[in-house]
Design an enzyme around this catalytic site. Structure first.
Site, short mmCIF file in Angstrom:
data_model
loop_
_atom_site.label_atom_id
_atom_site.label_comp_id
_atom_site.label_asym_id
_atom_site.label_seq_id
_atom_site.Cartn_x
_atom_site.Cartn_y
_atom_site.Cartn_z
N HIS A 1 -1.73 11.10 5.95
CA HIS A 1 -1.55 10.19 7.20
C HIS A 1 -1.10 10.65 8.26
CE1 HIS A 1 -1.55 5.93 8.78
NE2 HIS A 1 -0.30 5.78 8.50
N ASP B 1 1.14 4.97 1.54
CA ASP B 1 0.84 6.23 2.62
C ASP B 1 1.00 7.63 1.83
OD1 ASP B 1 0.50 4.23 4.48
OD2 ASP B 1 2.32 4.73 5.59
N GLU C 1 4.64 0.72 1.44
CA GLU C 1 4.92 -0.14 2.50
C GLU C 1 4.29 -1.61 2.02
OE1 GLU C 1 5.13 2.84 6.34
OE2 GLU C 1 2.95 1.87 5.51
N HIS D 1 7.56 8.81 9.51
CA HIS D 1 6.33 9.22 8.66
C HIS D 1 6.30 10.63 8.60
CE1 HIS D 1 5.01 5.01 9.04
NE2 HIS D 1 4.47 5.50 7.89
N HIS E 1 0.81 -1.06 -0.14
CA HIS E 1 -0.03 0.17 0.14
C HIS E 1 0.73 1.14 0.15
CE1 HIS E 1 0.99 -0.58 4.19
NE2 HIS E 1 0.58 0.70 4.55
#
Length: 680
Positions: free
Chosen positions: A523, A519, A640, A628, A517
């Site tokens: 996020h 991000d 990720e 992040h 997926h």
């Protein structure tokens, strides 16, 4: 009124406040930028704590690089001034050009000497020479001075390794070497139009007072040029010293084109050709070539270096505040709102970059702030627009950042006072010259774009299925790891032909961060881009897979330094998770992760995408999601959950596309890679 419209209104009010507070009330730009930035963030609905943090991050992000470049460049300029090197370059070129064309020589001098220093520093280095030549030749100070400031100004806005241009190079992920070459092609004719040509035309129309007290201070004790020349360093050694950082950067760019990524020679040239190292080497060389070789003592050289740094404090504070203003613009959503409007208008990114920079220049009076802010706004738009040269975007932004200098620009008052002009005379000379630079620079950029601006920035073979490898983890509720606390994965059949139904129909229930997926900034970043707003540019292109040993859990700055990744736009980490097959088993907490210091290095180096082979890039149980926040705060999407078992370390073409889910922070993605052909 829509949210985007409201944000644009707030931005307009902020820019108007900058103009009024700086130009009308004469408040210091540093103070005004802080106040307006905080006010804009609060008005846009950012949490108050986030406003302050965004501003601090913006200041630190800009000054972390620029402060070093400014310091090194200023010390190099001081060595040129004290040794007589700047005067040697000037007098040699004047001798080559002759007195009738001395204004052309001065333009070239400004262009060369201005490369390592800020405009104000270069001006102070060379203005004594302008006063002396004007006095002895009988030519108008305007005819001699305008070419000087034109040469310095063009370099300030367009030519790396000048700090202002380097900021735009980083924002657009442009190649430094190509930018330098294009900047020279565009900058020299631009400086000629705004300098010698315009200066010769306007000089007879400007009547200056007979007495100039400042000029008298600079010329009163100067002997003949021949007397000075006997004590000055040679032209060749001086020119080599000032151009050394440019030479090193060009060598690094040539190595990136000609040598394989695994080449030790390329890695070495990339290191010494990085802006900070190149300037440091040039400065150290100048201590010998312009210092010890000229019989200066160690204490004298140390004093030159120390004395040069004091005047840069205000410059750095204003630049830093401009970076903070830029970060608040982005994190408040204003940058995204402007991008949405611009994308909807289908304007050329080159014209857009020029226009945004010009507006901010008029608003703030700072070319550097204009470049920093506009590059941050335009870069995401340019990334989503194919066929636009990143190097030409740097030049278009630089040209726009130079137009219409007026009373809110410190350079305006510098020229007025030193040339002993009135405000109207300064508007007719300096302001018009700067505007010619901006408009002519854009014109030459557009002409050059007909040759170099239509090709995509990354080239590859025609796309076919051959050679592509799927590195997407297969989604399976029984085997796919689920991060602790995340939504469980459920797959059901509503209808099943195997059970006699006329069709097969399924329903899926899973978290946005399941399996492979992406991000999006949303996020962890307030008002960050959602997954449907992530541009295609970082998701498609050249990538490097880096092998991390099984024994390493924390990919920190020290571990990162052991690998060859500088200059790479997309970095994928192949870690213990791949070696142990963890993307096809129960959740493990001791997966390898990217430490915050490594994340900062990646962001500072201009990486546009980072990928990992487990379902999080952050340390499990970290007290704060700093990795992040750093990556997503720089607009870097994080892939990720990659399954990198089918590939080894090396260079690949990458395509990774998420589901286009409106208004959410992430989505599952399909990722494929293809081995890139090795370069000779």
């Amino acid at each position: 009124m829509s949210h985007n419209t409201l944000l644009l209104l707030y931005a307009f009010i902020a820019v108007l406040a900058l103009i009024v507070l700086i130009a009308r009330f004469k408040l210091h730009p540093f103070v005004v930028l802080i106040a307006v930035s905080l006010g804009l963030g609060a008005a846009a609905g950012m949490p108050l704590g986030s406003v302050v943090k965004a501003f601090q991050d913006g200041v630190g992000g800009v000054l972390g690089f620029v402060a070093i470049v400014v310091g090194l460049g200023t010390m190099l300029g001081k060595m040129m001034a004290e040794s007589g090197g700047a005067t040697r370059v000037a007098t040699t070129l004047i001798g080559l050009f002759g007195e009738r064309r001395v204004h052309w020589a001065i333009m070239v001098v400004g262009f060369i000497v201005g490369i390592p220093v800020f405009f104000q520093v270069g001006f102070m280095l060379l203005i004594p020479l302008v006063f002396t030549i004007a006095r002895r030749s009988g030519l108008s100070l305007v005819k001699i001075g305008i070419p000087l400031v034109a040469g310095l100004s063009v370099v300030h806005g367009m030519v790396p390794p000048h700090p202002a241009a380097m900021l735009a190079v980083g924002a657009y992920h442009a190649d430094i070497g190509r930018t330098i070459v294009y900047a020279i092609l565009v900058g020299l004719p631009t400086a000629a139009l705004a300098g010698p040509i315009f200066g010769s035309w306007i000089a007879p129309r400007i009547q200056l007072p007979a007495e100039n007290p400042i000029a008298a201070q600079f010329t009163g004790g100067i002997g003949g040029i021949g007397d000075i020349a006997r004590e000055m360093p040679g032209f060749g050694i001086t020119l080599f010293t000032v151009l050394l950082p440019v030479i090193l950067m060009l060598c690094a760019s040539a190595a990136d084109v000609a040598l394989d990524t695994a080449s030790t020679v390329r890695a070495t040239l990339d290191f010494i050709g990085s802006p900070i190292v190149a300037l440091l080497l040039a400065l150290l060389f100048s201590f010998w070539s312009l210092g010890y070789r000229q019989h200066f003592t160690r204490d004298q050289i140390l004093k030159f270096a120390g004395d040069s740094l004091g005047p840069t404090a205000t410059i750095l504070l204003v630049i830093g505040a401009g970076g903070g203003f830029n970060r608040v613009l982005l994190e408040s959503g204003v940058g995204k709102a402007i991008a949405d409007v611009a994308l909807g208008s289908h304007a050329s990114p080159l014209l857009l970059a020029w226009t945004v920079a010009a507006l901010i220049r008029v608003a703030t009076g700072s070319a550097t702030v204009a470049m920093t802010t506009s590059a941050g706004i335009v870069a995401p738009i340019a990334a989503a627009t194919s066929g636009t040269s990143a190097e030409l975007l740097v030049l278009a932004t630089g040209a726009g950042s130079l137009v219409l200098s007026h009373v809110n620009d410190a350079g305006f008052w510098l020229i007025k006072e030193f040339f002993n002009m009135t405000v109207p005379q300064t508007l007719k000379t300096w302001t018009v010259a700067e505007t010619i630079i901006g408009v002519a620079g854009l014109g030459f950029v557009l002409l050059l774009s007909l040759v170099v601006g239509c090709a995509p920035r990354e080239h590859g073979a025609d796309l076919t299925a051959a050679g592509w490898v799927d590195v997407t983890a297969t989604l399976d509720p029984a085997r796919t790891p689920i991060y602790a606390g995340d939504a469980p994965m459920k797959f059901d059949f509503l209808k099943d032909m195997r059970k006699g139904d006329k069709l097969t129909l399924s329903v899926y229930s899973l978290g946005a961060h399941s399996g492979t997926h992406i991000d999006a900034p949303m996020h962890f970043i307030t008002n960050g881009a959602s997954i449907d707003q992530v541009a295609l540019e970082p998701l498609i292109g050249a990538a490097r897979v880096i092998d991390i040993p099984d024994s390493v859990q924390a990919i920190d700055a020290q571990e990162l330094s052991r690998h060859d990744w500088l200059g790479v736009k997309r970095v994928l980490f192949r870690t213990r998770s791949t070696l142990r097959g963890w993307m096809d088993s129960a959740f493990h907490r001791d997966f390898a992760y990217i430490a915050p210091d490594a994340a900062q290095l990646l962001a500072d180096a201009g990486v546009v995408l980072v990928g990992v082979d487990y379902i999080s890039a952050e340390q499990f149980g970290a007290t704060a999601p700093r990795t992040h926040q750093i990556l997503l705060g720089h607009g870097i999407p994080i892939v990720e959950g990659l399954d990198l078992r089918p590939v080894q370390a090396g260079d690949y073409d990458l395509i990774v596309l998420p589901l286009k889910v409106r208004g959410h922070e992430g989505a599952p993605a399909r990722a494929i890679v293809r081995q890139r052909h090795q370069r000779l």
